[in-house]
Design an enzyme around this catalytic site. Structure first.
Site, PDB file in Angstrom:
ATOM      1  N   THR A 118       0.658  -9.390   2.881  1.00 18.71           N
ATOM      2  CA  THR A 118       1.112  -7.896   3.680  1.00 18.71           C
ATOM      3  C   THR A 118      -0.358  -7.544   3.597  1.00 18.71           C
ATOM      4  O   THR A 118      -1.163  -7.285   2.547  1.00 18.71           O
ATOM      5  CB  THR A 118       2.234  -7.464   3.354  1.00 18.71           C
ATOM      6  OG1 THR A 118       2.300  -5.931   3.797  1.00 18.71           O
ATOM      7  CG2 THR A 118       2.089  -7.330   1.475  1.00 18.71           C
ATOM      8  N   ASP A 119      -0.546  -6.240   4.489  1.00 20.23           N
ATOM      9  CA  ASP A 119      -1.799  -5.308   4.716  1.00 20.23           C
ATOM     10  C   ASP A 119      -1.615  -4.730   3.134  1.00 20.23           C
ATOM     11  O   ASP A 119      -2.684  -3.742   2.786  1.00 20.23           O
ATOM     12  CB  ASP A 119      -2.435  -5.068   5.487  1.00 20.23           C
ATOM     13  CG  ASP A 119      -0.968  -4.365   5.965  1.00 20.23           C
ATOM     14  OD1 ASP A 119      -0.124  -4.579   5.542  1.00 20.23           O
ATOM     15  OD2 ASP A 119      -1.463  -3.587   7.701  1.00 20.23           O
ATOM     16  N   LYS A 146       4.254  -8.471  -4.274  1.00 24.73           N
ATOM     17  CA  LYS A 146       3.556  -9.718  -2.995  1.00 24.73           C
ATOM     18  C   LYS A 146       2.181 -10.030  -3.401  1.00 24.73           C
ATOM     19  O   LYS A 146       1.448 -11.085  -3.459  1.00 24.73           O
ATOM     20  CB  LYS A 146       3.397  -9.251  -1.493  1.00 24.73           C
ATOM     21  CG  LYS A 146       4.506  -8.407  -0.851  1.00 24.73           C
ATOM     22  CD  LYS A 146       5.041  -9.653  -0.875  1.00 24.73           C
ATOM     23  CE  LYS A 146       4.734 -10.736   0.233  1.00 24.73           C
ATOM     24  NZ  LYS A 146       5.158 -11.424   0.912  1.00 24.73           N
TER      25      LYS A 146
END
Length: 330
Positions: A118-119, A146
Site C-alpha cells: 500500500t501507499d 504492512k
C-alpha cells in the site's frame, strides 16, 4: 501459469482472480475468510472450486498449497486503518507472522513471490508523489505492519536470493469492497438515507485507482517485474474525500444534508500520491478514470448487487458501525 492467490476471496484479490483466469491462468485461492473475505466474491470463477480455507499463518496449509504452483501472490491482509487503531494485534499476526510463513514456504518451493502492499507505508506527502525510493514512514498500526511485511520480503530477496517482488497501490475502489471503507460505506448509507460520516474537515486527498486496474498492475509485476524490485501503482485521479462523498450524493440522488462531520481519525494522513512511472515502463496503464465512469459504475454495481451487500449490512457490521461512529444505522 499456475498461481496461488492468498486472500483471493477479498476485495482486490477476487478482482485479480477474475483477470488472471480470463488470461488463461489456473488459480488456486487460499483465504481465511475473515469478515471481509467471502466465498461469494469468487462466484463464477474456476478458483471457487480450487479453494483452500486457511490463513497464511497456517504453515502446513500454506506449504501444501504451494506444492503444485509456479507463483504466489499475497493479498491476505487486515486492511482497515480504523480497526488497526482499535485492535492492532490481528494486524501484527497477519502482516508480520503470516508474511514470514508465506516467504518460508515460497523459498522452500523455489517459486516466484509477489507481495501486495500500500501507499500508506510512505506516510503523508504534502505535494508531489512518492516513488519507490521514498523512505518508509508509516503512521498507523496498519501501515506499520504492512511496511514491516515489505521489509521481510525485501530481506528474503537479499539474504536468500528469492524471486520476490512488491507492488504498492494507492486507494482502491470498485466492486466487492467491504462497506467499512469510504466509498462503499458512503454509497450504502446514501441509498438507505443514513448519515454520511466524514472525518475531520474532509479535505484529506487520496489518489484513486480502480481495483481492476490495480489487479492488472500486480499481474504486470508478476509477469514482467524484476526480482527484488518495488513497483508503485497509483491511480490517474486525485481528489479530496469530501468531493468523493458529494459525488456519491449526486449519483444516488440524495441531499448533502446527510453529510455529518465526525472527529478525525487518530494519526490521519493528509495526502497520498504515487508515481507509477516504473510499472508503466513494464507496459501497464490504468483504464478507469474516477470521475469519468469509474465511480459511477461502482455506484451502479452496489445498487444492482443488493444480494451481495444485504447480508453484510444486517450482521455484525451494524455493531461495528455503532462502535466506530457512535450512531446506529437506519
Amino acid at each position: 501459469m499456475k498461481v496461488l492467490v492468498c486472500g483471493g476471496a477479498g476485495f482486490i484479490g477476487s478482482n485479480f482472480v477474475r483477470i488472471r483466469e480470463a488470461a488463461g491462468d489456473e488459480v488456486t485461492v487460499l483465504d481465511k475468510l475473515t469478515y471481509a473475505g467471502r466465498r461469494e466474491n469468487l462466484e463464477g470463477t474456476d478458483a471457487a472450486g480450487r479453494f483452500i480455507h486457511a490463513g497464511i499463518e497456517d504453515a502446513d496449509a500454506v506449504r501444501d498449497a504451494m506444492k503444485d504452483v509456479e507463483a504466489v501472490v499475497n493479498f491476505a491482509a487486515e486492511t482497515h486503518v480504523d480497526r488497526s487503531i482499535a485492535e492492532p494485534d490481528a494486524f501484527v499476526t497477519t502482516h508480520s507472522y503470516g508474511t514470514w510463513v508465506l516467504l518460508e514456504a515460497a523459498r522452500e518451493a523455489g517459486i516466484r513471490y509477489v507481495q501486495v502492499s500500500t501507499d500508506e507505508v510512505y506516510g503523508s506527502i504534502e505535494e508531489g508523489s512518492f516513488t519507490e525510493t521514498s523512505p518508509l514512514a508509516p503512521s498507523s498500526p496498519y501501515s506499520a505492519t504492512k511496511a514491516g511485511a515489505d521489509l521481510l520480503v525485501w530481506s528474503y530477496f537479499h539474504t536468500y536470493g528469492m524471486e520476490a517482488l512488491i507492488c504498492r497501490g494507492s486507494n482502491n475502489y470498485g466492486p466487492y469492497q467491504y462497506p467499512e471503507k469510504l466509498i462503499p460505506l458512503t454509497i450504502l448509507n446514501a441509498l438507505h438515507g443514513d448519515k454520511l460520516p466524514v472525518y475531520g474537515d474532509g479535505k484529506q486527498v487520496r489518489n484513486w485507482i480502480h481495483a481492476q486496474d490495480f489487479a492488472r498492475a500486480i499481474g504486470t509485476v508478476l509477469d514482467h517485474g524484476v526480482a527484488g524490485e518495488v513497483y508503485n501503482a497509483g491511480g490517474p485521479d486525485e481528489c479530496e474525500n469530501i468531493d468523493v462523498v458529494r459525488k456519491v450524493i449526486e449519483l444516488t440522488g440524495k441531499d448533502e444534508g446527510l453529510i455529518e462531520y465526525v472527529t478525525d481519525r487518530l494519526g490521519h494522513d493528509r495526502r497520498y500520491s504515487l508515481s507509477s512511472d516504473k510499472v508503466r515502463a513494464l507496459g501497464w496503464t490504468p483504464r478507469h478514470h474516477f470521475f469519468e465512469g469509474g465511480l459511477e459504475n461502482t455506484v451502479a454495481w452496489y445498487v444492482e448487487r443488493k444480494d451481495w451487500w444485504e447480508p453484510i449490512r444486517s450482521g455484525d457490521y451494524r455493531e461495528y458501525y455503532e462502535r466506530q461512529y457512535g450512531t446506529k444505522l437506519g
